[in-house]
Design an enzyme around this catalytic site. Structure first.
Site, mmCIF file in Angstrom:
data_model
loop_
_atom_site.group_PDB
_atom_site.id
_atom_site.type_symbol
_atom_site.label_atom_id
_atom_site.label_comp_id
_atom_site.label_asym_id
_atom_site.label_seq_id
_atom_site.Cartn_x
_atom_site.Cartn_y
_atom_site.Cartn_z
ATOM 1 N N LYS A 147 0.812 -1.219 0.000
ATOM 2 C CA LYS A 147 0.000 0.000 0.000
ATOM 3 C C LYS A 147 0.845 1.270 0.000
ATOM 4 C CE LYS A 147 -3.919 -2.311 0.378
ATOM 5 N NZ LYS A 147 -3.438 -3.684 0.315
ATOM 6 N N GLY A 153 -9.948 -4.770 5.864
ATOM 7 C CA GLY A 153 -10.148 -4.242 7.210
ATOM 8 C C GLY A 153 -9.226 -4.817 8.254
ATOM 9 N N GLU A 157 -2.790 7.476 8.066
ATOM 10 C CA GLU A 157 -3.484 8.411 7.196
ATOM 11 C C GLU A 157 -4.506 9.202 8.008
ATOM 12 O OE1 GLU A 157 -3.582 6.206 2.842
ATOM 13 O OE2 GLU A 157 -5.356 6.119 4.116
ATOM 14 N N HIS A 192 -15.356 -2.284 7.531
ATOM 15 C CA HIS A 192 -14.528 -2.144 6.327
ATOM 16 C C HIS A 192 -14.746 -3.259 5.305
ATOM 17 C CE1 HIS A 192 -12.486 1.029 8.507
ATOM 18 N NE2 HIS A 192 -12.209 0.192 9.480
ATOM 19 N N ARG A 205 -6.528 -7.571 -9.233
ATOM 20 C CA ARG A 205 -7.323 -8.790 -9.412
ATOM 21 C C ARG A 205 -8.775 -8.418 -9.682
ATOM 22 N NH1 ARG A 205 -10.140 -8.721 -4.708
ATOM 23 N NH2 ARG A 205 -9.108 -7.816 -2.884
#
Length: 347
Positions: free
Chosen positions: A13, A62, A97, A132, A190
């Protein structure tokens, strides 16, 4: 599927965020990379302001993700997130974040081949989630201006082209409706669970296209000028509709909805036994119609026909949601479900 190079590149990420930033995509304010020092991490959080989101670099679904509302909660949740990240992904690197209070979750479906052709098949709305995990997905997204939609598609394609991607993929964004601003979150290299709604509105078999691309073929369709109507997917899970507790057991009765514009992807059958260690997803109920309003009407009929006996499912929850005025009017965000449950406590 995607090459191991692209899976590794965009599966991280932090690396994906760096690539997005280099290509001019707005990214969420936060750490420039992984964080290990708790004291430094606290200072960063003070700088960008609480609440913040702690996320696993190699994560998804999540797992390894914690929301921190106050400074005094930070250390405990920081260590918990690292522990979960190590457990689920074998990598305890985490990053931070800024946490948005009421964003929407919107993603763009990308199709790229080995001949440097890159196109999008529109976007999906994935804002209705529980912990999530997505529950309801739609294509196209609800109430986006044409300018925002066009910009979103353009920047997603630019990022894909920059890494010479050559498979099916999804670029995921958070969208701040008040500011009409979107922020890159991550890329999935994907097909996703919700690819079905894109298939319905684009009239494209994405599984077939992915196989053709892997064989070196060009994709076999022209991009439609605009989506063909509206499609909605519900994830039918084996869980209690109000407590969300898992519900393993034997399915003693089953009736699947059908008819024009109705698709059910499932592996279950009558007398099928759901073991205690399982993925809760039992089926995907997908409807398609000429407009969102008529798609919702079709969804209501399907939910009345969809019967699974012997276990708990979230079908009763969906019956309530599709009758909710906020859902019908498209007033949704990533916190829609918790607000819906709060205002319907007495039901």
């Amino acid at each position: 599927g995607a090459s191991s190079k692209h899976i590794k590149m965009m599966g991280d990420k932090i690396q994906a965020k760096k690539i997005a930033k280099e290509n001019g995509l707005p990214v969420i304010e936060g750490s420039e990379g992984g964080v290990t020092d708790i004291a430094q991490a606290k200072e960063l959080c003070k700088e960008i302001g609480f609440p913040v989101l702690i996320k696993a670099s190699g994560g998804g679904g999540g797992k390894g993700m914690k929301i921190v509302y106050k400074e005094e909660e930070f250390e405990t949740l920081f260590l918990t997130a690292k522990s979960e990240a190590k457990k689920y992904f074998g990598n305890d690197e985490i990053y931070i974040e800024k946490f948005f209070q009421n964003p929407r979750h919107i993603e763009v479906q990308i199709v790229s081949d080995q001949h440097n052709n890159h196109i999008h098949l529109g976007e999906r709305e994935c804002s209705i989630q529980h912990r999530h995990q997505k529950l309801i997905e739609e294509a196209p997204a609800v109430s986006l201006s044409d300018s925002v939609r066009e910009t979103l598609h353009t920047v997603a394609l630019k990022a894909i082209a920059s890494i010479n991607y050559d498979s099916i993929g999804t670029m995921e964004f958070l969208y701040d409706k008040e500011q009409e601003q979107f922020y890159f979150m991550e890329m999935n290299t994907r097909l996703q669970v919700e690819h079905t709604v894109t298939e319905q509105v684009a009239n494209v078999d994405l599984v077939r296209e992915q196989l053709l691309i892997s064989l070196g073929e060009k994709f076999s369709f022209q991009m439609p000028r605009k989506p063909r109507g509206h499609s909605i997917e519900l994830r039918i899970n084996a869980e209690h509709p109000t407590t969300f507790a898992p519900s393993p057991g034997r399915i003693t009765g089953l009736n699947l909805p059908g008819g024009l514009g109705v698709r059910v992807d499932t592996h279950i059958y009558e007398q099928y036994t759901i073991p205690p260690h399982y993925d809760s997803l039992l089926a995907k109920l997908v409807v398609h119609d000429s407009s969102r309003k008529t798609a919702i009407a079709r969804l209501k009929r399907c939910l009345d026909e969809f019967i699974i006996e012997g276990i708990h499912t979230n079908i009763p929850l969906f019956k309530r949601i599709v009758n909710d005025i906020d859902f019908q009017q498209g007033n949704i965000n990533t916190h829609y479900l918790e607000h819906f449950l709060e205002k319907n406590k007495e039901v």
